[in-house]
Write a protein that holds these residues in place. Structure first.
Motif, PDB file in Angstrom:
ATOM      1  N   THR A  48     -19.429  20.575   3.085  1.00 54.29           N
ATOM      2  CA  THR A  48     -19.754  19.686   4.480  1.00 54.29           C
ATOM      3  C   THR A  48     -20.796  18.989   4.094  1.00 54.29           C
ATOM      4  O   THR A  48     -21.891  19.459   3.524  1.00 54.29           O
ATOM      5  CB  THR A  48     -20.012  20.970   5.666  1.00 54.29           C
ATOM      6  OG1 THR A  48     -18.918  22.041   5.489  1.00 54.29           O
ATOM      7  CG2 THR A  48     -20.249  20.205   6.839  1.00 54.29           C
ATOM      8  N   SER A  49     -20.751  17.838   4.901  1.00 53.07           N
ATOM      9  CA  SER A  49     -21.758  16.801   4.710  1.00 53.07           C
ATOM     10  C   SER A  49     -22.397  16.757   3.187  1.00 53.07           C
ATOM     11  O   SER A  49     -23.443  16.779   2.889  1.00 53.07           O
ATOM     12  CB  SER A  49     -22.848  17.137   5.741  1.00 53.07           C
ATOM     13  OG  SER A  49     -22.347  17.178   6.744  1.00 53.07           O
ATOM     14  N   GLU A  68     -15.368  18.295   4.820  1.00 53.56           N
ATOM     15  CA  GLU A  68     -15.578  17.590   6.237  1.00 53.56           C
ATOM     16  C   GLU A  68     -16.823  16.884   6.078  1.00 53.56           C
ATOM     17  O   GLU A  68     -17.809  17.272   5.459  1.00 53.56           O
ATOM     18  CB  GLU A  68     -15.893  18.815   7.273  1.00 53.56           C
ATOM     19  CG  GLU A  68     -16.066  18.148   8.591  1.00 53.56           C
ATOM     20  CD  GLU A  68     -16.118  19.367   9.683  1.00 53.56           C
ATOM     21  OE1 GLU A  68     -16.159  18.836  11.158  1.00 53.56           O
ATOM     22  OE2 GLU A  68     -15.940  20.409   9.381  1.00 53.56           O
ATOM     23  N   VAL A  69     -16.835  15.423   6.471  1.00 54.84           N
ATOM     24  CA  VAL A  69     -17.874  14.567   6.342  1.00 54.84           C
ATOM     25  C   VAL A  69     -18.297  14.649   4.710  1.00 54.84           C
ATOM     26  O   VAL A  69     -19.551  14.975   4.444  1.00 54.84           O
ATOM     27  CB  VAL A  69     -19.065  14.869   7.326  1.00 54.84           C
ATOM     28  CG1 VAL A  69     -19.848  13.586   7.262  1.00 54.84           C
ATOM     29  CG2 VAL A  69     -18.576  15.026   8.576  1.00 54.84           C
ATOM     30  N   SER A  71     -18.274  12.199   1.084  1.00 52.95           N
ATOM     31  CA  SER A  71     -18.285  10.839   0.608  1.00 52.95           C
ATOM     32  C   SER A  71     -18.071  10.930  -0.813  1.00 52.95           C
ATOM     33  O   SER A  71     -18.835  11.714  -1.729  1.00 52.95           O
ATOM     34  CB  SER A  71     -19.688  10.328   0.693  1.00 52.95           C
ATOM     35  OG  SER A  71     -19.578   8.847   0.303  1.00 52.95           O
ATOM     36  N   ALA A  89     -12.691  13.234   8.033  1.00 52.89           N
ATOM     37  CA  ALA A  89     -13.901  12.181   7.840  1.00 52.89           C
ATOM     38  C   ALA A  89     -14.546  12.100   6.487  1.00 52.89           C
ATOM     39  O   ALA A  89     -15.448  12.148   6.295  1.00 52.89           O
ATOM     40  CB  ALA A  89     -15.150  12.565   8.994  1.00 52.89           C
ATOM     41  N   ASN A  91     -14.703  10.046   2.955  1.00 53.87           N
ATOM     42  CA  ASN A  91     -14.803   8.849   2.636  1.00 53.87           C
ATOM     43  C   ASN A  91     -14.621   8.436   1.150  1.00 53.87           C
ATOM     44  O   ASN A  91     -15.088   8.886   0.296  1.00 53.87           O
ATOM     45  CB  ASN A  91     -16.165   8.260   2.826  1.00 53.87           C
ATOM     46  CG  ASN A  91     -16.397   6.925   2.930  1.00 53.87           C
ATOM     47  OD1 ASN A  91     -15.226   5.940   2.355  1.00 53.87           O
ATOM     48  ND2 ASN A  91     -17.580   6.084   2.981  1.00 53.87           N
TER      49      ASN A  91
END
Length: 376
Positions: A48-49, A68-69, A71, A89, A91
């Motif tokens: 996450t993040s 989740e989130v 990159s 989400a 990337n």
């Protein structure tokens, strides 16, 4: 390795963590850009993040993980195993995803694939919602049986893609290249296929009700048995299309640089309809392509098991998935010493069935060779 140890060593400047076991971790809010995790076991993780920009994640096993989130900008995920996972989400901008496997993932929502390299990516049976795949080179990707709530393929190269039995209702294929693509029995209701290149594409048995085919030359396509935009079935000769769930044989060969070539096989392993067959491995160290532990059964066993571990990981499996092993030995009197190493690779009480065979000689005069069968 525990996640905190990884983070602490990363903060101290270390970047090379190739082949580590991080399975089952939960990690949140860290930037691990430029990290090398090639060939690592990251199954059943929750991210996450997180940031993995420019990371080397080739051949990583991310099966059954949650993202989740996250990159992955410009990250190398070539041949990564992302099966049965969940993505929201995420990337992937500019990422290398050639031969990556998302198959049977539960959800792919609002992810960014801009400028990603995506030849031969496997999306079999993935649930996809409002996803933008426009202006991408998606040659030979597998979208068979995907369940999609609108996908935008505008201006993408979909040459030889497989959309067999996919639900693509209301999806956008405008100006896309669909040369030799397979839409057999796909649901294309309300799809926009305007100005697409349809040479040798197959719409056999597909549902094209209310699809927009304006300026697309579908005369070059195979449309027997298709439901055309006006709701009529194209059936010029009384041709009947029927196909239930196919009993086709799905074959995938596995090869990884993290293990040596098998002495008797052109590939290290093969997956056939969900079963993984790993060719016999001997004690060759892949870093030097040589045997470093001659005449020592425990060290030879350890090297063989490490080689098999690398191949299992490359196939998206682990030792818990192994159901059978076959062990070939020069001297069965060494069984106890061999087993003292062999058994360490299996969780307690989870040893697979095993056959141990005495032989007079093995490749390169080693003392042991092991093959295995696993489920994936």
């Amino acid at each position: 390795m525990e996640p905190q140890e990884l983070i602490d060593r990363y903060k101290e400047g270390e970047r090379d963590f190739a082949g580590v076991d991080l399975s089952g971790i939960t990690i949140k809010g860290h930037d691990l850009s430029d990290i090398n995790l090639e060939g690592s076991d990251l199954r059943n993780c929750k991210f996450t993040s997180m940031t993995f920009n420019n990371a080397n994640l080739k051949n990583c096993n991310f099966c059954e993980s949650q993202f989740e989130v996250v990159s992955f900008i410009n990250a190398d995920l070539k041949e990564a195993k992302l099966t049965k996972s969940w993505f929201k989400a995420v990337n992937f901008q500019g990422a290398e995803l050639t031969n990556a496997k998302f198959r049977e993932s539960h959800r792919l929502i609002d992810c960014n694939f801009e400028n990603a390299k995506m030849n031969k990516v496997d999306f079999y049976k993935v649930g996809i919602s409002h996803q933008n795949f426009s202006s991408l080179d998606l040659q030979e990707c597998n979208f068979s049986q995907v369940s999609a709530n609108y996908i935008n393929f505008n201006s993408s190269n979909l040459t030889r893609c497989n959309f067999k039995m996919a639900n693509l209702e209301s999806s956008n294929f405008q100006d896309a290249c669909l040369k030799e693509a397979n839409f057999k029995q796909a649901n294309l209701k309300n799809a926009n296929i305007m100005r697409s290149k349809l040479k040798s594409v197959s719409f056999v048995g597909a549902n094209l009700t209310d699809a927009n085919l304006y300026a697309s030359n579908y005369e070059e396509a195979k449309i027997i048995g298709a439901i055309m935009p006006d709701g009529e079935v194209y059936d010029p000769e009384g041709y009947f299309v029927f196909e239930s769930t196919p009993k086709s044989t799905q074959v995938e060969f596995i090869d990884t640089e993290n293990a040596p070539k098998s002495p008797n096989s052109p590939h290290q392993a093969v997956i056939v309809n969900g079963s993984l067959y790993v060719a016999g491995q001997i004690a060759i160290a892949p870093t030097v392509n040589a045997i470093l532990c001659e005449d020592e059964i425990t060290e030879q066993t350890r090297q063989v098991m490490d080689n098999l571990t690398a191949i299992l990981t490359a196939a998206g499996a682990g030792w818990t998935d192994v159901v059978k092993t076959t062990i070939f030995m020069i001297d069965l009197n060494e069984c106890d010493r061999m087993n003292s190493v062999y058994s360490q690779y299996f969780p307690e009480g989870n040893l697979p069935i095993c056959t141990c065979v005495a032989v007079s000689q093995l490749p390169q005069n080693v003392r042991i060779q092991i093959e295995c069968v696993a489920t994936v």
